[in-house]
Design a protein around this motif. Structure first.
Motif, PDB file in Angstrom:
ATOM      1  N   UNK A   1       0.835  -1.204   0.000  1.00 26.68           N
ATOM      2  CA  UNK A   1       0.000   0.000   0.000  1.00 26.68           C
ATOM      3  C   UNK A   1       0.865   1.247   0.000  1.00 26.68           C
ATOM      4  N   UNK A   2       0.258   2.373  -0.290  1.00 28.95           N
ATOM      5  CA  UNK A   2       0.980   3.648  -0.320  1.00 28.95           C
ATOM      6  C   UNK A   2       1.576   3.963   1.047  1.00 28.95           C
ATOM      7  N   UNK A   3       0.827   3.623   2.085  1.00 32.67           N
ATOM      8  CA  UNK A   3       1.297   3.869   3.454  1.00 32.67           C
ATOM      9  C   UNK A   3       2.562   3.072   3.748  1.00 32.67           C
ATOM     10  N   UNK A   4       2.589   1.814   3.302  1.00 35.91           N
ATOM     11  CA  UNK A   4       3.753   0.955   3.520  1.00 35.91           C
ATOM     12  C   UNK A   4       4.968   1.499   2.757  1.00 35.91           C
ATOM     13  N   UNK A   5       4.729   1.998   1.554  1.00 39.10           N
ATOM     14  CA  UNK A   5       5.811   2.565   0.739  1.00 39.10           C
ATOM     15  C   UNK A   5       6.388   3.801   1.431  1.00 39.10           C
ATOM     16  N   UNK A   6       5.522   4.621   1.983  1.00 42.09           N
ATOM     17  CA  UNK A   6       5.982   5.821   2.692  1.00 42.09           C
ATOM     18  C   UNK A   6       6.752   5.445   3.940  1.00 42.09           C
ATOM     19  N   UNK A   7       6.285   4.402   4.635  1.00 43.45           N
ATOM     20  CA  UNK A   7       6.951   3.978   5.867  1.00 43.45           C
ATOM     21  C   UNK A   7       8.351   3.452   5.603  1.00 43.45           C
ATOM     22  N   UNK A   8       8.503   2.632   4.533  1.00 41.44           N
ATOM     23  CA  UNK A   8       9.841   2.109   4.267  1.00 41.44           C
ATOM     24  C   UNK A   8      10.708   3.125   3.542  1.00 41.44           C
ATOM     25  N   UNK A   9      10.100   4.160   2.982  1.00 37.89           N
ATOM     26  CA  UNK A   9      10.875   5.248   2.392  1.00 37.89           C
ATOM     27  C   UNK A   9      11.427   4.976   1.008  1.00 37.89           C
ATOM     28  N   UNK A  10      10.990   3.878   0.388  1.00 34.68           N
ATOM     29  CA  UNK A  10      11.440   3.579  -0.973  1.00 34.68           C
ATOM     30  C   UNK A  10      10.273   3.119  -1.838  1.00 34.68           C
ATOM     31  N   UNK A  11      10.332   3.518  -3.096  1.00 32.65           N
ATOM     32  CA  UNK A  11       9.418   2.980  -4.095  1.00 32.65           C
ATOM     33  C   UNK A  11      10.244   2.040  -4.960  1.00 32.65           C
ATOM     34  N   UNK A  12       9.944   0.750  -4.871  1.00 32.71           N
ATOM     35  CA  UNK A  12      10.726  -0.236  -5.620  1.00 32.71           C
ATOM     36  C   UNK A  12       9.995  -0.567  -6.918  1.00 32.71           C
ATOM     37  N   UNK A  13      10.584  -0.145  -8.023  1.00 31.33           N
ATOM     38  CA  UNK A  13       9.950  -0.330  -9.334  1.00 31.33           C
ATOM     39  C   UNK A  13      10.667  -1.428 -10.106  1.00 31.33           C
ATOM     40  N   UNK A  14       9.907  -2.376 -10.599  1.00 29.15           N
ATOM     41  CA  UNK A  14      10.468  -3.434 -11.421  1.00 29.15           C
ATOM     42  C   UNK A  14      10.309  -3.100 -12.896  1.00 29.15           C
ATOM     43  N   UNK A  15      11.373  -3.266 -13.649  1.00 31.63           N
ATOM     44  CA  UNK A  15      11.272  -3.076 -15.094  1.00 31.63           C
ATOM     45  C   UNK A  15      12.259  -3.967 -15.833  1.00 31.63           C
ATOM     46  N   UNK A  16      11.928  -4.227 -17.082  1.00 33.22           N
ATOM     47  CA  UNK A  16      12.841  -4.930 -17.955  1.00 33.22           C
ATOM     48  C   UNK A  16      13.416  -3.865 -18.876  1.00 33.22           C
TER      49      UNK A  16
END
Ligand code: ARG
Length: 122
Positions: A1-16
């Motif tokens: 969730x957005x809240x979890x992303x804010x808490x860990x402080x990183x947005x982890x994006x997967x791409x090829x």
């Protein structure tokens, strides 16, 4: 969730990162850089959320499993909606449809027919 992303402080994006102009790599001073319009897009997204961006580069075929198992938060990889994919993941609104065109004057219709005809002399 957005809240979890804010808490860990990183947005982890997967791409090829093998799909220009969406996402690909360049080398700068021996260092691999991620570039492409979806790279720009997720950089801005992380900025807007207020977290650090982490890009994980992987095979296109590994992306969905990585998302389902929580290894990444988001996929940004020029991935089209299919009913099969919709069964396991949630797609955002469309941000790029792929229908882009160059436009030329009608009077040049027969002159500008290929890349060569754009040499400035026609
Ligand atoms: N648009 C195609 C799909 O959704 C291919 C996308 C490939 N993307 C990539 N980053 N290699 O299946």
């Amino acid at each position: 969730s957005l809240q979890r992303i804010k808490q860990k402080g990183t947005l982890v994006v997967g791409m090829s990162a093998d799909y220009p102009p969406y996402e690909f790599t360049t080398k700068e001073h021996g260092k691999t850089k991620y570039v492409g319009f979806e790279v720009s897009l997720v950089k801005q997204l992380a900025k807007d959320i207020g977290v650090k961006l982490v890009i994980k580069n992987m095979d296109f075929d590994s992306l969905l499993v990585a998302l389902e198992t929580g290894k990444i938060d988001v996929i940004a990889s020029g991935m089209n909606i299919t009913s099969e994919r919709k069964k396991s993941v949630d797609f955002s609104d469309t941000y790029y449809s792929g229908d882009s065109y160059f436009l030329i004057n009608k009077s040049d219709k027969d002159k500008l027919v290929n890349a060569k005809s754009f040499n400035g002399k026609t």
